[in-house]
Design a protein around this motif. Structure first.
Motif: not given
Length: 450
Positions: A118, A122, A170, A173-176, A178-179
């Protein structure tokens, strides 16, 4: 009391600025804690470990390329000269763009080194914040130079609120992870926009004045080396641990470090923004009265910041149990270890700016280099021989072993205070030693797992 709040003397401005910095830092930490609590329930521990690695790399790039613009504006006699400020701003912009490009270059190698795929996307996303930082108007540093920090504090807090709201939205919305990366960029964008809109003063223009650039580079070459070493003392533990620990364990350590180190971060903020003007405008070697005032200020700052660290050493495990879910229970024991090891760094915190205020960037570098090399060597030795407890202990031992170098380089500025150092070190040994003893069963259990 009224004079301290409204007067224009140096000490009146120090009192007001200290109040604003403490208020801003305290509010900022509360906001960070609130976002931390929300995000730990929306995301997984590995996300915080990954973001810790992103932060280490970005801070590393920033510190390894620092030209000392902030210190130059605070210390240099031309710190209010428009040509000097515009040249400094232009240097900042060029540096920010270059750093963002470097995050893209390092993304794949970092992902391979830490075995975290990741990082490849990121790191460049979060790295865009470095490009935005380059456009920060020098009006921010001018406000700090003259100890007028109220509006800057308000801007920082407003941007932080916006950034936290963005991260939480974020994350839902994304559960990631990257938020967290995008949220950090949005926070920097908000801070930049507010600084340009809300701070009074002339707007910067692109300029490259040879004389100003030469002064910046002349001071910056030692600041550049010093901040490279500062990276090792403030971020080196996580850079090394990222190779030793899993992302989950790294996330737990990062939560513990966030809670344990906030007194140190507050002290660094106060020291950076206040002690240079104090040392610059009221040199201790020129007047015994100045030395007494500096000594009083040093005692007050150290006592206040150390008290918070001592408290954290005792209540850290209970605080984690109260605020976080069972996935983060191990962070409590790590907080106790970190608080005990970070105490020496607070005791010596206010000394090194005496040299910077006098323009002695070379002396400042030799101290930071000594401490950085000692900490890195001791941390690696501690991790390989004793595990996590050895690595954490290195943070404090490096300060103790580099103390003679610090005393030597502060002697010309009458900034030494052995009574202050011995008294607070003795108190820390007793209070933190008691906390370690009280929580030892939990600490030993965690160390066995890591």
């Amino acid at each position: 009391m009224k004079t301290a709040l409204t007067g224009q003397s140096l000490m009146a401005r120090v009192v007001r600025s200290t109040s604003w910095i403490i208020l801003g830092f305290g509010t900022g930490q509360v906001l960070r804690l609130a976002s931390n609590l929300a995000l730990t329930r929306l995301l997984f521990p590995e996300a915080f470990g990954l973001m810790a690695l992103v932060t280490v790399i970005i801070i590393g790039l920033s510190l390894f390329s620092d030209m000392g613009v902030s210190n130059a504006i605070a210390q240099n006699p031309r710190g209010d000269d428009p040509d000097f400020l515009d040249s400094a701003w232009t240097v900042q912009i060029c540096r920010g763009g270059l750093l963002w490009a470097l995050t893209g270059v390092l993304a794949l190698p970092a992902a391979a080194f830490y075995n975290a795929d990741e990082l490849a996307y990121c790191l460049p996303i979060a790295g865009f914040s470095l490009a935005l930082q380059g456009f920060t108007p020098t009006r921010v540093e001018t406000a700090y130079r003259h100890l007028m920090v109220g509006r800057v504090t308000a801007i920082t807090l407003a941007a932080q609120v916006f950034g936290i709201a963005s991260m939480v939205t974020l994350a839902i919305l994304t559960q990631s992870v990257v938020a967290l990366a995008i949220g950090s960029v949005l926070q920097e964008a908000a801070r930049l926009a507010l600084a340009h809109l809300a701070l009074p003063g002339r707007k910067n223009q692109f300029r490259w004045e040879p004389a100003a650039t030469k002064e910046l580079i002349g001071m910056g070459k030692w600041i550049f080396l010093s901040t490279a070493c500062f990276f090792l003392t403030t971020q080196g533990d996580r850079a090394i641990l990222g190779k030793y620990l899993t992302l989950e364990a790294m996330g737990i350590y990062n939560i513990a470090f966030f809670l344990a180190s906030f007194p140190v971060q507050l002290g660094q903020d106060v020291n950076q923004r206040l002690m240079i003007p104090v040392y610059r405008d009221k040199p201790a070697r020129e007047n015994p009265h100045n030395r007494r005032k500096q000594r009083q200020l040093r005692f007050v700052l150290t006592a206040g910041i150390l008290s918070m660290l001592w408290l954290m050493a005792w209540i850290g495990p209970w605080l984690v149990d109260l605020l976080y879910d069972a996935r983060y229970d191990d962070a409590g024991a790590i907080i106790v270890l970190l608080a005990a090891s970070l105490a020496p760094s607070i005791i010596v915190l206010t000394y090194d700016r005496a040299a910077l205020a006098a323009g002695n960037t070379k002396g400042f570098f030799f101290y930071t280099a000594t401490r950085a090399m000692l900490q890195t060597a001791l941390f690696l030795l501690g991790m390989t021989q004793f595990g996590l407890i050895g690595g954490i202990a290195a943070l404090g031992l490096a300060v103790v072993f580099s103390y003679p170098v610090l005393m030597r380089h502060t002697r010309p500025y009458a900034a030494q205070d052995p009574l202050h150092d011995i008294g607070f070190l003795s108190a820390s040994l007793i209070i933190c030693g008691g906390a370690l003893t009280y929580h030892w069963d939990q600490i030993s259990s965690v160390l066995l797992q890591m």
